[in-house]
Write a protein that holds these residues in place. Structure first.
Motif, PDB file in Angstrom:
ATOM      1  N   ALA A 321     -16.656  37.224  94.753  1.00 42.15           N
ATOM      2  CA  ALA A 321     -17.681  36.784  95.331  1.00 42.15           C
ATOM      3  C   ALA A 321     -17.759  35.249  95.210  1.00 42.15           C
ATOM      4  CB  ALA A 321     -18.839  37.084  94.426  1.00 42.15           C
ATOM      5  N   ALA A 322     -17.326  34.374  94.348  1.00 44.46           N
ATOM      6  CA  ALA A 322     -17.355  32.846  94.239  1.00 44.46           C
ATOM      7  C   ALA A 322     -16.479  32.577  95.359  1.00 44.46           C
ATOM      8  CB  ALA A 322     -16.841  32.626  92.850  1.00 44.46           C
ATOM      9  N   GLU A 323     -15.207  33.239  95.450  1.00 47.97           N
ATOM     10  CA  GLU A 323     -14.243  32.429  96.510  1.00 47.97           C
ATOM     11  C   GLU A 323     -14.996  32.820  97.976  1.00 47.97           C
ATOM     12  OE1 GLU A 323     -10.290  33.413  94.038  1.00 47.97           O
ATOM     13  OE2 GLU A 323     -10.819  34.695  95.661  1.00 47.97           O
ATOM     14  N   THR A 324     -15.822  34.006  98.425  1.00 48.54           N
ATOM     15  CA  THR A 324     -16.235  34.065  99.439  1.00 48.54           C
ATOM     16  C   THR A 324     -17.402  33.037  99.611  1.00 48.54           C
ATOM     17  OG1 THR A 324     -15.817  36.406  99.049  1.00 48.54           O
ATOM     18  CG2 THR A 324     -17.392  35.898 100.964  1.00 48.54           C
ATOM     19  N   ALA A 325     -18.266  32.688  98.559  1.00 46.33           N
ATOM     20  CA  ALA A 325     -19.246  31.667  98.725  1.00 46.33           C
ATOM     21  C   ALA A 325     -18.604  30.287  98.929  1.00 46.33           C
ATOM     22  CB  ALA A 325     -20.015  31.697  97.525  1.00 46.33           C
ATOM     23  N   ILE A 326     -17.554  30.121  98.399  1.00 49.99           N
ATOM     24  CA  ILE A 326     -16.813  28.602  98.840  1.00 49.99           C
ATOM     25  C   ILE A 326     -16.400  28.751 100.131  1.00 49.99           C
ATOM     26  CG2 ILE A 326     -14.841  27.386  98.308  1.00 49.99           C
ATOM     27  CD1 ILE A 326     -14.952  28.583  95.282  1.00 49.99           C
ATOM     28  N   GLU A 327     -15.831  29.887 100.782  1.00 53.97           N
ATOM     29  CA  GLU A 327     -15.445  29.848 102.266  1.00 53.97           C
ATOM     30  C   GLU A 327     -16.781  29.646 103.070  1.00 53.97           C
ATOM     31  OE1 GLU A 327     -12.015  32.884 101.197  1.00 53.97           O
ATOM     32  OE2 GLU A 327     -13.488  33.656 102.364  1.00 53.97           O
ATOM     33  N   ALA A 328     -17.822  30.529 102.649  1.00 54.03           N
ATOM     34  CA  ALA A 328     -19.097  30.461 103.549  1.00 54.03           C
ATOM     35  C   ALA A 328     -19.670  28.974 103.450  1.00 54.03           C
ATOM     36  CB  ALA A 328     -20.001  31.525 102.914  1.00 54.03           C
ATOM     37  N   ILE A 329     -19.743  28.305 102.403  1.00 52.86           N
ATOM     38  CA  ILE A 329     -20.162  26.999 102.161  1.00 52.86           C
ATOM     39  C   ILE A 329     -19.529  26.146 103.388  1.00 52.86           C
ATOM     40  CG2 ILE A 329     -20.433  25.123 101.006  1.00 52.86           C
ATOM     41  CD1 ILE A 329     -21.522  27.120  98.684  1.00 52.86           C
ATOM     42  N   GLU A 330     -18.021  26.168 103.305  1.00 51.94           N
ATOM     43  CA  GLU A 330     -17.247  25.433 104.012  1.00 51.94           C
ATOM     44  C   GLU A 330     -17.456  25.701 105.748  1.00 51.94           C
ATOM     45  OE1 GLU A 330     -13.110  26.154 103.326  1.00 51.94           O
ATOM     46  OE2 GLU A 330     -13.060  25.280 101.309  1.00 51.94           O
ATOM     47  N   LYS A 331     -17.915  26.842 105.972  1.00 49.13           N
ATOM     48  CA  LYS A 331     -18.444  27.340 107.332  1.00 49.13           C
ATOM     49  C   LYS A 331     -19.688  27.018 107.697  1.00 49.13           C
ATOM     50  CE  LYS A 331     -14.895  31.055 107.523  1.00 49.13           C
ATOM     51  NZ  LYS A 331     -14.911  32.492 107.072  1.00 49.13           N
ATOM     52  N   ASN A 332     -20.561  26.904 106.728  1.00 45.68           N
ATOM     53  CA  ASN A 332     -22.084  26.681 106.769  1.00 45.68           C
ATOM     54  C   ASN A 332     -22.303  28.150 107.544  1.00 45.68           C
ATOM     55  OD1 ASN A 332     -24.304  25.284 106.077  1.00 45.68           O
ATOM     56  ND2 ASN A 332     -24.372  24.367 108.540  1.00 45.68           N
ATOM     57  N   ASP A 333     -22.064  29.111 107.039  1.00 40.01           N
ATOM     58  CA  ASP A 333     -22.181  30.644 107.743  1.00 40.01           C
ATOM     59  C   ASP A 333     -22.832  31.270 106.451  1.00 40.01           C
ATOM     60  OD1 ASP A 333     -22.606  32.859 108.592  1.00 40.01           O
ATOM     61  OD2 ASP A 333     -20.801  32.668 109.803  1.00 40.01           O
ATOM     62  N   PHE A 334     -23.926  31.844 106.245  1.00 36.52           N
ATOM     63  CA  PHE A 334     -24.424  32.430 104.930  1.00 36.52           C
ATOM     64  C   PHE A 334     -24.989  33.905 105.621  1.00 36.52           C
ATOM     65  CE2 PHE A 334     -25.524  27.942 104.508  1.00 36.52           C
ATOM     66  CZ  PHE A 334     -24.347  27.650 103.679  1.00 36.52           C
ATOM     67  N   SER A 335     -24.359  34.312 106.732  1.00 37.95           N
ATOM     68  CA  SER A 335     -24.718  35.733 107.151  1.00 37.95           C
ATOM     69  C   SER A 335     -24.030  36.726 106.352  1.00 37.95           C
ATOM     70  CB  SER A 335     -24.488  35.667 108.745  1.00 37.95           C
ATOM     71  OG  SER A 335     -23.117  35.623 108.780  1.00 37.95           O
ATOM     72  N   GLU A 336     -24.825  38.169 106.766  1.00 42.32           N
ATOM     73  CA  GLU A 336     -24.200  39.039 106.221  1.00 42.32           C
ATOM     74  C   GLU A 336     -22.774  39.158 106.782  1.00 42.32           C
ATOM     75  OE1 GLU A 336     -26.677  42.701 106.204  1.00 42.32           O
ATOM     76  OE2 GLU A 336     -24.829  43.901 106.206  1.00 42.32           O
TER      77      GLU A 336
END
Ligand SMILES: Cc1cc2nc3c(=O)[nH]c(=O)nc-3n(C[C@H](O)[C@H](O)[C@H](O)COP(=O)(O)OP(=O)(O)OC[C@H]3O[C@@H](n4cnc5c(N)ncnc54)[C@H](O)[C@@H]3O)c2cc1C
Length: 432
Positions: A321-336
């Motif tokens: 979950a954390a690795e996904t969060a890190i990728e999402a923050i890099e992309k600035n995309d927090f969508s489902e």
């Protein structure tokens, strides 16, 4: 919201701490909120933590964490009324596959490691609810203040009221959750070594079947700690209500069994605790993410109840979950849609592969519990009673009598239903 951060993690158990430390190590800001006085203060388990998954998060834990004993002996005991059949696997020289730990010490140590890595840990604070704006989770409400975040990871354990609040999870059915009770009994190190045939630092794990739980969907456990023994059992809630029994009565029955009583004789009760275990298996795993939020560990029902694995699934799901969060923050995309990478990571890991392999297990165990957890256990003990008794009855006659009684004692239709149950379980394991 006055306070904001990159990620908020709710729950300071193995899932939450693993998630938080992974995020902090990537240089992001993370706040972990734990309702207990400290991590592990109220956490109950058997229990053993597993070496390889723990090393993925804490590579040096074997030399720095508070560990009790390295488990070198695994015993599987089928308890009859007075007798028992015990199968044992021992390997003194192998690398430790697991260690017993006391959660109040071990979780606290993990939390200290997380603090060193830069995680801000807020203890004695309950997250009351998630803050949702325009369909996205954007923070949490605590008793004291609202905290904003780009993402929230829920690692708040089996009950996860927060996952239910936002509709990620339904209420758990009583058949999908076990109530577990456990006693920690103080015993001298030397007594433990003598009684369990161990050297200093070596540990023994018992899985207990039958006894006071005969015919019921329940399993017992016994773990050796350095100076104490943890003994307990877990039984599904529907068994308790249908049979109007309490887990305490069942545990007393196990403790008095002639195979178990000598192991704990003369010990002093140090602690009594109870906790729920998610038992729904693969089919009951909830939706794992939504806009701005992911769910890990017990909160996501990630427990492998056949192998008694929970902390490892919690740690690795927290890390993913954390690795996904890190990728999402890099992309600035927090969508489902973006966070669904977390479900894919779980599917590609042992976690969902294992739970999927056992997808028919709990259904079959519920349907056939009277036979799988009762009749066959009785027959195994009966077989060994006959096999070991020397009584001048010819052996062939004994085997025939055993077989005859086996079939007479069980309606043929029930035997077919049992075989069907086993085939279904095997099908699940063999066919991906
Ligand atoms: C009796 C028993 C024996 C077990 N034996 C084993 C074993 O031997 N080996 C094994 O691997 N697993 C075992 N398990 C399973 C294992 O304990 C769990 O799978 C594991 O602890 C799950 O970790 P988690 O971080 O998801 O949840 P938890 O460890 O339950 O942590 C959740 C945390 O969230 C906190 N929290 C909850 N709600 C909030 C809130 N609203 N705000 C702030 N904080 C909150 C809680 O205080 C808790 O600290 C056992 C479980 C039981 C009950």
């Amino acid at each position: 919201m006055e306070t904001t951060t990159d990620v908020i993690v709710v729950g300071g158990g193995p899932a939450g701490i693993s998630a938080a430390i992974t995020i902090a190590r990537a240089g992001l800001k993370v706040i972990l909120i734990e309702r207990g006085r400290f991590s592990g203060a109220k956490n109950v388990f058997g229990g053993a933590i597993y070496t390889k998954p723990t090393k993925e998060i804490f590579p040096d834990f074997e030399t720095s964490a508070p560990l009790e004993r390295k488990n070198i002996m695994h015993k599987y005991a089928i308890l009859g009324e007075e007798d028992s059949t015990v199968v044992s696997y021992n390997n003194k020289n192998a690398e430790a596959s697991s260690y017993t730990v006391i959660r109040a010490k071990f979780d606290r140590w993990m939390a200290d490691e997380a603090k060193k890595a830069g995680v801000i840990i807020v203890e004695e604070t309950v997250v009351k609810e998630l803050i949702v704006e325009e369909g996205f989770v954007v923070g949490v409400k605590t008793e004291l203040e609202d905290i904003g975040a780009k993402l929230v990871i829920l690692a708040d354990g089996v009950n996860s009221l927060l996952a239910r609040q936002i509709g990620l999870r339904d209420d758990i059915e009583t058949k999908d959750v076990a109530l577990s009770v456990k006693e920690v009994i103080k015993l001298d190190k030397e007594k433990i070594n003598d009684r369990f045939n161990l050297e200093d630092g070596e540990g023994c794990v018992y899985q207990l079947f039958g006894g006071s739980m005969l015919g019921k969907l329940g399993l017992g456990f016994l773990y050796t700690n350095e100076n104490s023994v943890s003994i307990g059992l877990g039984i599904t809630l529907n068994e308790l209500t249908e049979n109007k029994i309490t887990p305490y009565e069942l545990l007393e029955g196990i403790k008095k069994h002639p195979t178990i009583a000598p192991l704990i004789k003369g010990g002093e009760l140090l602690e009594y605790s109870a906790h729920l275990i998610p038992e729904g298996g693969y089919k009951k795993i909830p939706q794992l993410c939504a806009n701005g939020v992911m769910i890990a560990g017990d909160a996501a029902m990630l427990v492998d109840n056949l192998h008694w694995e929970g902390t490892n699934l919690a740690m690795i799901s927290g890390k993913l979950a954390a690795e996904t969060a890190i990728e999402a923050i890099e992309k600035n995309d927090f969508s489902e849609e973006c966070l669904s990478a977390y479900s894919e990571k779980l599917e590609n890991s042992f976690i969902l592969k294992d739970l999927k392999a056992y997808r028919f297990l709990m259904e079959a165990a519920h349907d056939r519990r009277e036979s799988f957890f009762g009749y066959y256990f009785k027959k195994i003990n009966e077989f060994f009673e006959s096999f070991t008794s020397v009584d001048s009855i010819p052996k062939r006659e004994k085997y025939w009598n055993f077989l005859k009684n086996f079939v007479i004692g069980r309606n043929i239709l029930e035997i077919f239903k049992d075989i069907w149950g086993v085939l279904k379980i095997l099908w699940g394991i063999i066919v991906p």
